[in-house]
Motif scaffolding. Structure first.
Motif, PDB file in Angstrom:
ATOM      1  N   PHE A  15     -56.316  29.712 -51.220  1.00  0.00           N
ATOM      2  CA  PHE A  15     -55.261  30.495 -50.584  1.00  0.00           C
ATOM      3  C   PHE A  15     -55.180  30.188 -49.094  1.00  0.00           C
ATOM      4  N   VAL A  16     -56.325  30.196 -48.424  1.00  0.00           N
ATOM      5  CA  VAL A  16     -56.361  29.916 -46.987  1.00  0.00           C
ATOM      6  C   VAL A  16     -55.895  28.487 -46.710  1.00  0.00           C
ATOM      7  N   VAL A  17     -56.357  27.541 -47.517  1.00  0.00           N
ATOM      8  CA  VAL A  17     -55.918  26.149 -47.354  1.00  0.00           C
ATOM      9  C   VAL A  17     -54.405  26.054 -47.576  1.00  0.00           C
ATOM     10  N   GLY A  18     -53.890  26.746 -48.580  1.00  0.00           N
ATOM     11  CA  GLY A  18     -52.450  26.742 -48.844  1.00  0.00           C
ATOM     12  C   GLY A  18     -51.649  27.288 -47.676  1.00  0.00           C
ATOM     13  N   VAL A  19     -52.091  28.401 -47.117  1.00  0.00           N
ATOM     14  CA  VAL A  19     -51.405  28.983 -45.960  1.00  0.00           C
ATOM     15  C   VAL A  19     -51.444  28.011 -44.781  1.00  0.00           C
ATOM     16  N   ALA A  20     -52.601  27.397 -44.550  1.00  0.00           N
ATOM     17  CA  ALA A  20     -52.727  26.431 -43.454  1.00  0.00           C
ATOM     18  C   ALA A  20     -51.806  25.227 -43.666  1.00  0.00           C
ATOM     19  N   LEU A  21     -51.690  24.761 -44.905  1.00  0.00           N
ATOM     20  CA  LEU A  21     -50.813  23.624 -45.192  1.00  0.00           C
ATOM     21  C   LEU A  21     -49.341  23.991 -45.000  1.00  0.00           C
ATOM     22  N   ILE A  22     -48.956  25.191 -45.385  1.00  0.00           N
ATOM     23  CA  ILE A  22     -47.573  25.625 -45.162  1.00  0.00           C
ATOM     24  C   ILE A  22     -47.296  25.729 -43.662  1.00  0.00           C
ATOM     25  N   ALA A  23     -48.238  26.277 -42.917  1.00  0.00           N
ATOM     26  CA  ALA A  23     -48.073  26.372 -41.460  1.00  0.00           C
ATOM     27  C   ALA A  23     -47.978  24.983 -40.831  1.00  0.00           C
ATOM     28  N   ALA A  24     -48.811  24.056 -41.302  1.00  0.00           N
ATOM     29  CA  ALA A  24     -48.766  22.691 -40.783  1.00  0.00           C
ATOM     30  C   ALA A  24     -47.426  22.029 -41.100  1.00  0.00           C
ATOM     31  N   PHE A  25     -46.951  22.207 -42.333  1.00  0.00           N
ATOM     32  CA  PHE A  25     -45.654  21.642 -42.691  1.00  0.00           C
ATOM     33  C   PHE A  25     -44.559  22.226 -41.810  1.00  0.00           C
ATOM     34  N   ALA A  26     -44.569  23.538 -41.628  1.00  0.00           N
ATOM     35  CA  ALA A  26     -43.539  24.185 -40.808  1.00  0.00           C
ATOM     36  C   ALA A  26     -43.566  23.644 -39.381  1.00  0.00           C
ATOM     37  N   ALA A  27     -44.748  23.492 -38.821  1.00  0.00           N
ATOM     38  CA  ALA A  27     -44.873  22.989 -37.449  1.00  0.00           C
ATOM     39  C   ALA A  27     -44.362  21.552 -37.341  1.00  0.00           C
ATOM     40  N   ILE A  28     -44.709  20.722 -38.318  1.00  0.00           N
ATOM     41  CA  ILE A  28     -44.248  19.329 -38.311  1.00  0.00           C
ATOM     42  C   ILE A  28     -42.736  19.279 -38.494  1.00  0.00           C
ATOM     43  N   TYR A  29     -42.228  20.051 -39.433  1.00  0.00           N
ATOM     44  CA  TYR A  29     -40.802  20.027 -39.735  1.00  0.00           C
ATOM     45  C   TYR A  29     -39.965  20.438 -38.524  1.00  0.00           C
ATOM     46  N   VAL A  30     -40.347  21.516 -37.844  1.00  0.00           N
ATOM     47  CA  VAL A  30     -39.549  21.966 -36.699  1.00  0.00           C
ATOM     48  C   VAL A  30     -39.591  20.974 -35.544  1.00  0.00           C
ATOM     49  N   ARG A  31     -40.642  20.184 -35.475  1.00  0.00           N
ATOM     50  CA  ARG A  31     -40.712  19.160 -34.425  1.00  0.00           C
ATOM     51  C   ARG A  31     -39.850  17.941 -34.769  1.00  0.00           C
ATOM     52  N   LEU A  32     -39.665  17.679 -36.061  1.00  0.00           N
ATOM     53  CA  LEU A  32     -38.895  16.507 -36.475  1.00  0.00           C
ATOM     54  C   LEU A  32     -37.392  16.724 -36.466  1.00  0.00           C
ATOM     55  N   THR A  33     -36.958  17.950 -36.612  1.00  0.00           N
ATOM     56  CA  THR A  33     -35.525  18.200 -36.664  1.00  0.00           C
ATOM     57  C   THR A  33     -34.931  18.156 -35.255  1.00  0.00           C
ATOM     58  N   ALA A  34     -33.645  17.854 -35.205  1.00  0.00           N
ATOM     59  CA  ALA A  34     -32.963  17.734 -33.925  1.00  0.00           C
ATOM     60  C   ALA A  34     -32.547  19.097 -33.357  1.00  0.00           C
ATOM     61  N   HIS A  35     -32.715  20.145 -34.129  1.00  0.00           N
ATOM     62  CA  HIS A  35     -32.363  21.488 -33.667  1.00  0.00           C
ATOM     63  C   HIS A  35     -33.603  22.376 -33.707  1.00  0.00           C
ATOM     64  N   ASP A  36     -33.581  23.442 -32.935  1.00  0.00           N
ATOM     65  CA  ASP A  36     -34.727  24.346 -32.837  1.00  0.00           C
ATOM     66  C   ASP A  36     -34.532  25.516 -33.805  1.00  0.00           C
ATOM     67  N   GLU A  37     -35.060  25.365 -35.034  1.00  0.00           N
ATOM     68  CA  GLU A  37     -34.880  26.373 -36.072  1.00  0.00           C
ATOM     69  C   GLU A  37     -35.338  27.755 -35.623  1.00  0.00           C
ATOM     70  N   ILE A  38     -36.503  27.811 -35.021  1.00  0.00           N
ATOM     71  CA  ILE A  38     -37.086  29.103 -34.671  1.00  0.00           C
ATOM     72  C   ILE A  38     -36.201  29.838 -33.661  1.00  0.00           C
ATOM     73  N   ALA A  39     -35.747  29.144 -32.620  1.00  0.00           N
ATOM     74  CA  ALA A  39     -34.867  29.775 -31.636  1.00  0.00           C
ATOM     75  C   ALA A  39     -33.544  30.184 -32.279  1.00  0.00           C
ATOM     76  N   LEU A  40     -33.015  29.327 -33.149  1.00  0.00           N
ATOM     77  CA  LEU A  40     -31.759  29.657 -33.818  1.00  0.00           C
ATOM     78  C   LEU A  40     -31.917  30.888 -34.714  1.00  0.00           C
ATOM     79  N   ILE A  41     -33.014  30.934 -35.462  1.00  0.00           N
ATOM     80  CA  ILE A  41     -33.254  32.072 -36.352  1.00  0.00           C
ATOM     81  C   ILE A  41     -33.438  33.348 -35.532  1.00  0.00           C
ATOM     82  N   ARG A  42     -34.194  33.261 -34.457  1.00  0.00           N
ATOM     83  CA  ARG A  42     -34.385  34.436 -33.588  1.00  0.00           C
ATOM     84  C   ARG A  42     -33.058  34.907 -33.001  1.00  0.00           C
TER      85      ARG A  42
END
Length: 133
Positions: A15-42
């Motif tokens: 479970f902990v490894v899964g959560v860490a992997l999802i967090a890692a994917f999210a961090a990588i994904y938001v850095r690769l996209t040309a738009h700032d998902e987190i700021a847009l969602i906020r």
């Protein structure tokens, strides 16, 4: 009827490894996209939330399959990395299929965000189905 908690340590570890992997994917994904998902969602951008949520689901589905069939944590992580690569490739496909994807998401274009989510979920479910034990 007896209740066994013998599997609890393995459950917690995966479970902990899964959560860490999802967090890692999210961090990588938001850095690769040309738009700032987190700021847009906020800022209330529904299109960005749909697109980002679809990508998280598109990664989580094969991750769940990897966890369920993994023989070890390293095995699970390797399959998760494969799922990450698939999701990143799906984003590339979406950018080709939807011209000016990032601009449209920034402008809160629901069709663009929804289509991005659909591409991500389809690629994730296909990746999960392709993982064999």
């Amino acid at each position: 009827m007896t209740i066994s908690m013998a599997g609890l340590p393995a459950f917690l570890l995966y479970f902990v490894v899964g959560v860490a992997l999802i967090a890692a994917f999210a961090a990588i994904y938001v850095r690769l996209t040309a738009h700032d998902e987190i700021a847009l969602i906020r800022g209330g951008n529904l299109s960005a939330a749909i697109a980002f949520g679809g990508n998280l689901v598109g990664f989580a589905v094969p991750l769940e399959k990897a966890i369920s069939q993994a023989s070890s944590i390293p095995d699970c992580v390797l399959w998760a990395l494969a799922a990450m690569i698939i999701q990143i490739a799906a984003y590339g496909v979406a950018r080709i299929a939807i011209p000016e994807l990032s601009r449209k998401i920034e402008q809160d274009s629901l069709p663009a965000g929804a289509m991005m989510a659909v591409i991500a979920v389809i690629s994730g479910t296909l990746a999960a189905a392709s993982m064999t034990a």
